[in-house]
Design a protein around this motif. Structure first.
Motif, PDB file in Angstrom:
ATOM      1  N   TYR A 251      27.432  87.635  50.409  1.00 20.34           N
ATOM      2  CA  TYR A 251      27.083  89.072  50.773  1.00 20.34           C
ATOM      3  C   TYR A 251      26.904  89.505  51.570  1.00 20.34           C
ATOM      4  CZ  TYR A 251      29.900  88.478  46.052  1.00 20.34           C
ATOM      5  OH  TYR A 251      29.957  88.319  44.830  1.00 20.34           O
ATOM      6  N   ASN A 252      26.555  90.947  51.296  1.00 21.58           N
ATOM      7  CA  ASN A 252      25.623  91.098  52.807  1.00 21.58           C
ATOM      8  C   ASN A 252      24.846  92.378  51.557  1.00 21.58           C
ATOM      9  OD1 ASN A 252      25.836  90.487  55.532  1.00 21.58           O
ATOM     10  ND2 ASN A 252      28.015  90.811  55.553  1.00 21.58           N
TER      11      ASN A 252
ATOM     12  N   THR B 129      21.569  94.397  51.034  1.00 19.93           N
ATOM     13  CA  THR B 129      20.556  95.258  51.270  1.00 19.93           C
ATOM     14  C   THR B 129      19.598  96.087  49.209  1.00 19.93           C
ATOM     15  OG1 THR B 129      21.571  97.729  50.552  1.00 19.93           O
ATOM     16  CG2 THR B 129      20.817  96.607  53.032  1.00 19.93           C
TER      17      THR B 129
ATOM     18  N   ARG C   1      28.019  94.856  49.949  1.00 18.77           N
ATOM     19  CA  ARG C   1      28.633  94.686  51.203  1.00 18.77           C
ATOM     20  C   ARG C   1      30.527  94.344  49.607  1.00 18.77           C
ATOM     21  NH1 ARG C   1      29.388  94.121  57.184  1.00 18.77           N
ATOM     22  NH2 ARG C   1      27.711  95.912  56.804  1.00 18.77           N
TER      23      ARG C   1
ATOM     24  N   SER D 213      17.513  93.785  54.559  1.00 19.14           N
ATOM     25  CA  SER D 213      18.974  93.935  54.685  1.00 19.14           C
ATOM     26  C   SER D 213      19.085  91.671  55.146  1.00 19.14           C
ATOM     27  CB  SER D 213      19.519  94.346  55.786  1.00 19.14           C
ATOM     28  OG  SER D 213      21.251  93.908  56.036  1.00 19.14           O
TER      29      SER D 213
ATOM     30  N   PHE E 164      22.510  88.505  54.587  1.00 19.40           N
ATOM     31  CA  PHE E 164      22.784  87.163  54.648  1.00 19.40           C
ATOM     32  C   PHE E 164      22.056  86.819  53.419  1.00 19.40           C
ATOM     33  CE2 PHE E 164      25.901  83.922  54.994  1.00 19.40           C
ATOM     34  CZ  PHE E 164      27.731  84.489  54.750  1.00 19.40           C
TER      35      PHE E 164
END
Length: 702
Positions: free
Chosen positions: A94-95, A97, A121, A153, A155
């Protein structure tokens, strides 16, 4: 029975707690009618019993059953209230924030943050968890210079909260459910800071408070570190006692504190709240009493109690409000409130009121070791206080004689209180941690006056006056006391046989022991000692018979028992479950030579040798083995444990049983026991049942 008149109120929180625990331990999520109807019928029966029956015993019994039913209902309400999305186990990358809510590192070697996701995301808003718990590479957080309140933010590799590492073991997923944590994982790369404002006032206030706590933590570490050989460790020690942050504590210090029986100091709880609240109360009361204009015009004692409540709540906010601190703050506030209403501050009745508050607010706490140990220890000490009669003071005794007598009496009382508290918490230490610190009485006896009279008062003054020279001096004094405590922990943990490993008894034995402790603490008269038999069941009840093989929940590791010892097949992978399994059954650990005597382990495969009576082969990779490796495993094994999915089973393996990826998804962690006709399997998921925090459906499990 007549001696117990008026004591039924002390049993109300006990019944409420057992009701909440009963709900939390159910294997199926109950529907509302099953919780509302029984309690409603019993509640309706209470006025009828008062009118048509003169038996107070029947009334009290029904009242306890009503409280038990209320406990189940409160736990259900709490479960629904905190309901939040949980990540799917089928997607891991997942990305993210998110805002940094807090630094929750358990030590200096394990950097970990609690995040409040802004967006993930691939997930819609109603699928995004409320909180994420992520671990970072050492040094990453410091290099990025990020603090609570910052938006980042990253990964991340994320999974739903893990299932128990062994059947019947600690269920972190259940704990995470009530904390709103819907995913845990690891951040392998860098951190990018972004500029985003919090969207809710509540989150903004939480972030500001946690940022201030983190800055205070760094200030304490920075001011204490210079001038001491282990300055950063002492600074981290001080920060753990003030703000609850353990990010600067070295693993060695934590290990010494655990083995010496002093680990409770690292968690902000009753001792800290009592010392801080009591110090402020007596300091303020004494200062105001010394001023006649104030002492004659205002109720000094009540004013000091009211200010102490405010200070305790402020300390709770600074500490981050962990569950033990919340419990301790409630108990301390109830005690000071009793002074405001001209009631006895330290009494079992006040403790019962505090327990009711805690259970109503956080019913999930009743199955946590901290709740059980803290309230049982406090109940035991208050029961001891009920039995102690104040000594008659002689008239015209010289001051030096009175000082010697007070010292002897204080030492005797401290010894008895430490012994009582140790005995009250021992059943839980054995049941949950399978260990008993032999010298905990000695270490606590040496540590208690240092914490109460030096460390906590100095830390309180040093924190408030940290910007002044007086604050610097107070923090240095506190650091000296912490150094002494660290030396006591290191010395007692290094003594011969400092820790005794105790295998687990069946789960119901802890219930019996808890009831026995409550009986001893809450019942008046000699009949109270009948509870000792139940309380001691945790020691003499027959231990569980050890299983032969333990397998990790994802099939990533396994361990083999050899008589009263065990060895792990992958010594550097997923060790937590292996540690829990050996402690649970009281097994000693064997070295790698024992494994090499029984298995040929190359790469991801472990093939049993011909001399090995355990004909179980293992393949730990997510990818299937090639034909040659599979033929080796099948030729030497009657059972193969494979982490990867199995497609077409080759002819060479036709007579070999297998456990594969699909089985781990359905069953979780496994324990195997050898029987005449094969292997008996004990799985973790059926113990969890079909609850909100279980990651698989009922159909998958059963």
């Amino acid at each position: 029975m007549s001696a117990q008149s008026g004591r039924i109120v002390l049993w109300l929180p006990v019944a409420l707690a057992f009701g909440a625990a009963f709900y939390l331990e159910l294997r199926h999520e109950p529907d509302w009618p099953w919780l509302i109807v029984p309690g409603g019928l019993m509640l309706a029966a209470l006025p009828l019993i008062l009118r048509f029956s003169s038996s107070s015993y029947l009334y009290n019994l029904i009242l306890l059953l009503v409280m038990f039913s209320a406990g189940t209902l409160i736990a259900k309400l709490r479960t629904e209230q905190v309901r939040a999305p949980v990540l799917s186990p089928y997607e891991t990358q997942y990305n993210v924030t998110a805002f940094i809510v807090d630094n929750i590192s358990p030590s200096a070697d394990k950097p970990r943050l609690l995040l409040a996701p802004i967006a993930v995301r691939g997930l819609r808003s109603h699928e995004t968890p409320v909180r994420l718990r992520v671990t970072f590479r050492p040094g990453t957080i410091e290099a990025a210079d990020i603090k609570p309140g910052d938006a980042i933010s990253v990964f991340a590799l994320l999974n739903p909260p893990p299932s128990p590492s062994m059947p019947g073991g600690y269920d972190f997923a259940r704990h995470a459910w009530f904390q709103g944590v819907g995913g845990v994982g690891f951040v392998p790369g860098k951190i990018e800071r972004i500029d985003v404002a919090p969207q809710s006032l509540r989150l903004a206030l939480m972030l500001q408070l946690n940022r201030a706590r983190w800055e205070l933590t760094q200030t304490l570490v920075r001011q204490i570190t210079p001038g001491f050989q282990d300055g950063e460790a002492l600074g981290g020690f001080a920060a753990a006692l003030v703000t609850g942050h353990e990010a600067f504590l070295p693993e060695q210090l934590i290990s010494h504190m655990r083995d010496s029986g002093l680990a409770h100091i690292l968690s902000i709880s009753g001792v800290h709240m009592a010392v801080v609240g009591g110090f402020i109360f007596f300091l303020l009361r004494g200062a105001m009493a010394a001023i006649p204009a104030l002492a004659l015009r205002i109720p000094v004692k009540k004013f000091a109690a009211a200010v102490s409540i405010v200070c305790v709540l402020a300390y709770l906010a600074i500490s981050g409000a962990p569950a033990p601190a919340v419990r301790a703050a409630v108990v301390a506030s109830v005690a000071f409130a009793a002074i405001l209403f001209d009631r006895r501050a330290l009494s079992l009745r006040a403790l019962a009121i505090a327990a009711l508050f805690v259970i109503i607010l956080t019913p999930e706490a009743v199955i946590q070791p901290g709740f059980q140990m803290s309230f049982c220890a406090t109940a035991a000490l208050l029961a001891l206080a009920e039995t102690i009669r104040p000594e008659i003071r002689e008239i015209s005794v010289p001051l030096w004689v009175r000082a010697v007598q007070a010292s002897l009496n204080g030492t005797k009382l401290s010894l008895v209180a430490s012994l009582v508290a140790t005995l009250a918490t021992t059943p839980f230490a054995i049941a949950y941690f399978n260990r008993f610190s032999v010298y905990s009485l000695l270490s606590n006896l040496l540590e208690a006056p240092i914490t109460a009279f030096v460390v906590m008062p100095a830390l309180a003054l040093g924190t408030v006056l940290s910007a002044t020279p007086i604050g610097w001096i107070c923090l240095r004094v506190a650091a000296g006391g912490l150094w002494l405590i660290a030396q006591i922990a290191a010395w007692t943990s290094g003594l011969p046989h400092a820790v005794i490993t105790w295998p687990s008894a069946p789960g119901f034995v802890l219930v019996l022991a808890c009831l026995g402790l409550m009986w001893v603490c809450l019942i008046r008269g000699r009949v109270r000692w009948a509870g000792v038999l139940l309380a001691s069941t945790i020691v003499w009840w027959p231990r569980l018979e050890a299983t032969d093989i333990w397998i990790d929940p994802q099939g990533g590791n396994a361990a083999i028992r050899v008589d009263t010892s065990a060895y792990v097949l992958r010594p550097k992978v997923r060790q937590y479950g292996f540690e829990q399994w050996t402690q649970h059954y009281g097994l000693s650990k064997l070295d790698q030579a024992s494994r090499d005597r029984d298995y040929v382990c190359q790469g991801y495969g472990c093939v049993p040798k011909a001399s090995n009576p355990v004909k179980v082969g293992f393949w730990f990779s997510n990818k299937p083995p090639n034909a040659k490796r599979l033929a080796e495993l099948c030729g030497a094994s009657t059972l193969i444990v494979m982490r990867n999915p199995v497609g077409d089973w080759p002819q060479v393996c036709a007579g070999v049983n297998r456990i594969s990826a699909g089985d781990f998804r359905r069953l979780g962690a496994l324990e195997l026991t050898r029987q005449d006709k094969g292997w008996a399997i004990k799985a973790a998921q059926p113990f969890r049942g079909h609850r909100y925090w279980s990651s698989v459906s009922e159909a998958d499990v059963f």
